[in-house]
Scaffold this motif. Structure first.
Motif, PDB file in Angstrom:
ATOM      1  N   ASP A  90       5.459  14.349 -12.122  1.00 34.04           N
ATOM      2  CA  ASP A  90       6.069  15.860 -12.302  1.00 34.04           C
ATOM      3  C   ASP A  90       4.931  16.757 -12.127  1.00 34.04           C
ATOM      4  OD1 ASP A  90       8.624  15.026 -12.467  1.00 34.04           O
ATOM      5  OD2 ASP A  90       8.609  14.942 -14.682  1.00 34.04           O
ATOM      6  N   GLN A  91       3.637  16.318 -12.441  1.00 35.87           N
ATOM      7  CA  GLN A  91       2.403  17.205 -12.247  1.00 35.87           C
ATOM      8  C   GLN A  91       2.028  17.316 -10.862  1.00 35.87           C
ATOM      9  OE1 GLN A  91       1.753  18.803 -15.023  1.00 35.87           O
ATOM     10  NE2 GLN A  91       3.482  17.666 -16.167  1.00 35.87           N
ATOM     11  N   THR A  92       2.305  16.457  -9.927  1.00 36.72           N
ATOM     12  CA  THR A  92       1.744  16.409  -8.415  1.00 36.72           C
ATOM     13  C   THR A  92       2.113  17.816  -7.866  1.00 36.72           C
ATOM     14  OG1 THR A  92       2.237  13.972  -8.373  1.00 36.72           O
ATOM     15  CG2 THR A  92       1.877  15.496  -6.226  1.00 36.72           C
ATOM     16  N   ARG A  93       1.197  18.378  -7.420  1.00 38.08           N
ATOM     17  CA  ARG A  93       1.128  19.465  -6.568  1.00 38.08           C
ATOM     18  C   ARG A  93       1.058  19.024  -4.958  1.00 38.08           C
ATOM     19  NH1 ARG A  93      -1.058  24.693  -8.650  1.00 38.08           N
ATOM     20  NH2 ARG A  93       0.392  25.223  -7.190  1.00 38.08           N
ATOM     21  N   TYR A  94       2.179  19.270  -4.408  1.00 29.93           N
ATOM     22  CA  TYR A  94       2.157  18.901  -2.808  1.00 29.93           C
ATOM     23  C   TYR A  94       1.565  20.062  -2.012  1.00 29.93           C
ATOM     24  CZ  TYR A  94       5.589  15.865  -5.205  1.00 29.93           C
ATOM     25  OH  TYR A  94       6.130  14.687  -5.766  1.00 29.93           O
ATOM     26  N   PRO A  95       1.030  19.470  -1.203  1.00 32.39           N
ATOM     27  CA  PRO A  95       0.259  20.509   0.060  1.00 32.39           C
ATOM     28  C   PRO A  95       1.577  21.347   0.898  1.00 32.39           C
ATOM     29  CG  PRO A  95       0.398  18.458   0.870  1.00 32.39           C
ATOM     30  CD  PRO A  95       0.860  18.196  -0.443  1.00 32.39           C
ATOM     31  N   ALA A  96       1.326  22.898   0.857  1.00 25.57           N
ATOM     32  CA  ALA A  96       2.286  23.493   1.394  1.00 25.57           C
ATOM     33  C   ALA A  96       2.366  23.272   2.978  1.00 25.57           C
ATOM     34  CB  ALA A  96       1.846  25.008   1.013  1.00 25.57           C
ATOM     35  N   THR A 119      13.743   8.145  -2.420  1.00 19.48           N
ATOM     36  CA  THR A 119      14.543   7.579  -1.347  1.00 19.48           C
ATOM     37  C   THR A 119      13.513   6.486  -0.984  1.00 19.48           C
ATOM     38  OG1 THR A 119      15.960   9.364  -0.919  1.00 19.48           O
ATOM     39  CG2 THR A 119      15.839   7.732   0.693  1.00 19.48           C
ATOM     40  N   ALA A 120      12.274   6.590  -0.518  1.00 21.65           N
ATOM     41  CA  ALA A 120      11.396   6.012   0.228  1.00 21.65           C
ATOM     42  C   ALA A 120      11.296   4.758  -0.869  1.00 21.65           C
ATOM     43  CB  ALA A 120      10.094   6.750   0.645  1.00 21.65           C
ATOM     44  N   ARG A 121      10.943   5.110  -1.916  1.00 20.76           N
ATOM     45  CA  ARG A 121      10.667   4.057  -2.883  1.00 20.76           C
ATOM     46  C   ARG A 121      11.830   3.125  -3.259  1.00 20.76           C
ATOM     47  NH1 ARG A 121       9.028   6.545  -8.467  1.00 20.76           N
ATOM     48  NH2 ARG A 121       8.682   4.623  -8.872  1.00 20.76           N
ATOM     49  N   GLU A 122      12.896   3.572  -3.139  1.00 18.85           N
ATOM     50  CA  GLU A 122      14.028   2.798  -3.213  1.00 18.85           C
ATOM     51  C   GLU A 122      14.172   1.896  -1.920  1.00 18.85           C
ATOM     52  OE1 GLU A 122      17.558   0.681  -4.946  1.00 18.85           O
ATOM     53  OE2 GLU A 122      15.795   1.908  -5.687  1.00 18.85           O
ATOM     54  N   LEU A 123      14.040   2.293  -0.891  1.00 23.80           N
ATOM     55  CA  LEU A 123      14.145   1.752   0.440  1.00 23.80           C
ATOM     56  C   LEU A 123      13.195   0.595   0.341  1.00 23.80           C
ATOM     57  CD1 LEU A 123      14.540   4.483   3.052  1.00 23.80           C
ATOM     58  CD2 LEU A 123      16.208   2.653   2.350  1.00 23.80           C
ATOM     59  N   LEU A 124      11.921   0.784   0.017  1.00 29.50           N
ATOM     60  CA  LEU A 124      10.972  -0.027  -0.091  1.00 29.50           C
ATOM     61  C   LEU A 124      11.383  -1.226  -1.143  1.00 29.50           C
ATOM     62  CD1 LEU A 124       8.136  -0.942   0.571  1.00 29.50           C
ATOM     63  CD2 LEU A 124       7.301   0.409  -1.083  1.00 29.50           C
ATOM     64  N   ARG A 125      11.895  -1.004  -2.261  1.00 29.34           N
ATOM     65  CA  ARG A 125      12.353  -1.979  -3.292  1.00 29.34           C
ATOM     66  C   ARG A 125      13.280  -2.839  -2.585  1.00 29.34           C
ATOM     67  NH1 ARG A 125      16.020  -3.098  -6.517  1.00 29.34           N
ATOM     68  NH2 ARG A 125      17.371  -1.307  -6.137  1.00 29.34           N
ATOM     69  N   ARG A 126      14.269  -2.237  -2.255  1.00 33.32           N
ATOM     70  CA  ARG A 126      15.307  -3.085  -1.513  1.00 33.32           C
ATOM     71  C   ARG A 126      14.734  -4.068  -0.586  1.00 33.32           C
ATOM     72  NH1 ARG A 126      20.642   0.757  -1.267  1.00 33.32           N
ATOM     73  NH2 ARG A 126      20.744   1.344  -3.660  1.00 33.32           N
ATOM     74  N   GLY A 127      13.966  -3.318   0.320  1.00 26.36           N
ATOM     75  CA  GLY A 127      13.417  -3.883   1.655  1.00 26.36           C
ATOM     76  C   GLY A 127      12.534  -5.311   1.214  1.00 26.36           C
ATOM     77  N   LEU A 128      11.756  -5.004   0.425  1.00 25.79           N
ATOM     78  CA  LEU A 128      10.879  -6.253  -0.118  1.00 25.79           C
ATOM     79  C   LEU A 128      11.483  -7.171  -0.969  1.00 25.79           C
ATOM     80  CD1 LEU A 128       7.810  -4.224  -1.286  1.00 25.79           C
ATOM     81  CD2 LEU A 128       7.743  -5.592   0.446  1.00 25.79           C
ATOM     82  N   ALA A 129      12.801  -6.849  -1.657  1.00 31.33           N
ATOM     83  CA  ALA A 129      13.751  -7.900  -2.177  1.00 31.33           C
ATOM     84  C   ALA A 129      14.261  -8.405  -1.102  1.00 31.33           C
ATOM     85  CB  ALA A 129      14.730  -7.237  -2.882  1.00 31.33           C
ATOM     86  N   ARG A 158       0.847  -1.107  -0.186  1.00 30.78           N
ATOM     87  CA  ARG A 158      -0.021  -0.101  -0.036  1.00 30.78           C
ATOM     88  C   ARG A 158       0.712   1.340   0.025  1.00 30.78           C
ATOM     89  NH1 ARG A 158      -4.226  -0.366   4.692  1.00 30.78           N
ATOM     90  NH2 ARG A 158      -5.093   1.722   3.576  1.00 30.78           N
ATOM     91  N   ALA A 159       2.005   1.118   0.696  1.00 30.57           N
ATOM     92  CA  ALA A 159       2.879   2.313   0.703  1.00 30.57           C
ATOM     93  C   ALA A 159       3.334   2.471  -0.796  1.00 30.57           C
ATOM     94  CB  ALA A 159       4.212   1.926   1.885  1.00 30.57           C
ATOM     95  N   ALA A 160       3.936   1.381  -1.433  1.00 24.39           N
ATOM     96  CA  ALA A 160       4.237   1.463  -2.852  1.00 24.39           C
ATOM     97  C   ALA A 160       3.243   2.101  -3.529  1.00 24.39           C
ATOM     98  CB  ALA A 160       4.712   0.153  -3.229  1.00 24.39           C
ATOM     99  N   THR A 161       2.057   1.674  -3.562  1.00 25.55           N
ATOM    100  CA  THR A 161       1.157   2.165  -4.269  1.00 25.55           C
ATOM    101  C   THR A 161       0.959   3.718  -4.197  1.00 25.55           C
ATOM    102  OG1 THR A 161      -0.041   0.292  -4.543  1.00 25.55           O
ATOM    103  CG2 THR A 161      -1.472   2.015  -4.858  1.00 25.55           C
ATOM    104  N   ALA A 162       0.902   4.514  -2.938  1.00 27.65           N
ATOM    105  CA  ALA A 162       0.992   5.890  -2.682  1.00 27.65           C
ATOM    106  C   ALA A 162       2.056   6.659  -2.974  1.00 27.65           C
ATOM    107  CB  ALA A 162       0.742   5.969  -1.017  1.00 27.65           C
ATOM    108  N   LEU A 163       3.155   5.816  -2.871  1.00 31.18           N
ATOM    109  CA  LEU A 163       4.558   6.402  -3.293  1.00 31.18           C
ATOM    110  C   LEU A 163       4.393   6.408  -5.014  1.00 31.18           C
ATOM    111  CD1 LEU A 163       7.113   4.910  -0.909  1.00 31.18           C
ATOM    112  CD2 LEU A 163       6.523   7.429  -1.054  1.00 31.18           C
ATOM    113  N   ASP A 164       4.035   5.548  -5.577  1.00 31.44           N
ATOM    114  CA  ASP A 164       4.054   5.775  -7.031  1.00 31.44           C
ATOM    115  C   ASP A 164       3.118   6.752  -7.399  1.00 31.44           C
ATOM    116  OD1 ASP A 164       6.013   3.876  -7.208  1.00 31.44           O
ATOM    117  OD2 ASP A 164       4.551   2.094  -7.496  1.00 31.44           O
ATOM    118  N   ALA A 165       2.095   6.855  -6.858  1.00 30.03           N
ATOM    119  CA  ALA A 165       1.135   8.016  -7.157  1.00 30.03           C
ATOM    120  C   ALA A 165       1.667   9.288  -7.006  1.00 30.03           C
ATOM    121  CB  ALA A 165      -0.213   7.910  -6.316  1.00 30.03           C
ATOM    122  N   ALA A 166       2.312   9.337  -5.734  1.00 33.26           N
ATOM    123  CA  ALA A 166       3.119  10.867  -5.431  1.00 33.26           C
ATOM    124  C   ALA A 166       4.044  11.187  -6.232  1.00 33.26           C
ATOM    125  CB  ALA A 166       3.382  10.607  -4.010  1.00 33.26           C
ATOM    126  N   HIS A 167       4.712  10.123  -7.244  1.00 36.37           N
ATOM    127  CA  HIS A 167       5.913  10.528  -7.958  1.00 36.37           C
ATOM    128  C   HIS A 167       5.479  10.888  -9.184  1.00 36.37           C
ATOM    129  CE1 HIS A 167      10.214  10.313  -8.860  1.00 36.37           C
ATOM    130  NE2 HIS A 167       9.782   9.647  -9.548  1.00 36.37           N
TER     131      HIS A 167
END
Length: 76
Positions: free
Chosen positions: A32-38, A58-68, A21-30
């Motif tokens: 170029d058009q995403t507007r982040y809350p101030a 960084t979080a996506r890479e940690l997740l990828r390595r951790g799951l592996a 679920r975290a991976a899904t959220a991170l992928d959605a947040a990554h």
């Protein structure tokens, strides 16, 4: 991600679903058009886009390595 992946109980039932679920959220947040809350910073609103993107990558890479690492030799 670091805390969840490093936790001794990270192999408990449900940990993989939480990480997916975290991976899904991170992928959605990554995007170029995403507007982040101030964030409130010194009497003004500020959204440091480059820093947010760096943390997301960084979080996506940690997740990828951790799951592996967690799935090697483990029956899930």
């Amino acid at each position: 991600m670091k805390i969840l992946l490093a936790a001794p109980g990270a192999t408990r039932r449900g940990w993989r679903r939480a990480l997916q679920r975290a991976a899904t959220a991170l992928d959605a947040a990554h995007d170029d058009q995403t507007r982040y809350p101030a964030l409130w910073h010194d009497k003004t609103l500020y959204a440091p886009t480059a820093m947010i993107r760096a943390e997301t990558i960084t979080a996506r890479e940690l997740l990828r390595r951790g799951l592996a690492q967690r799935t090697e030799g483990t029956a899930l």
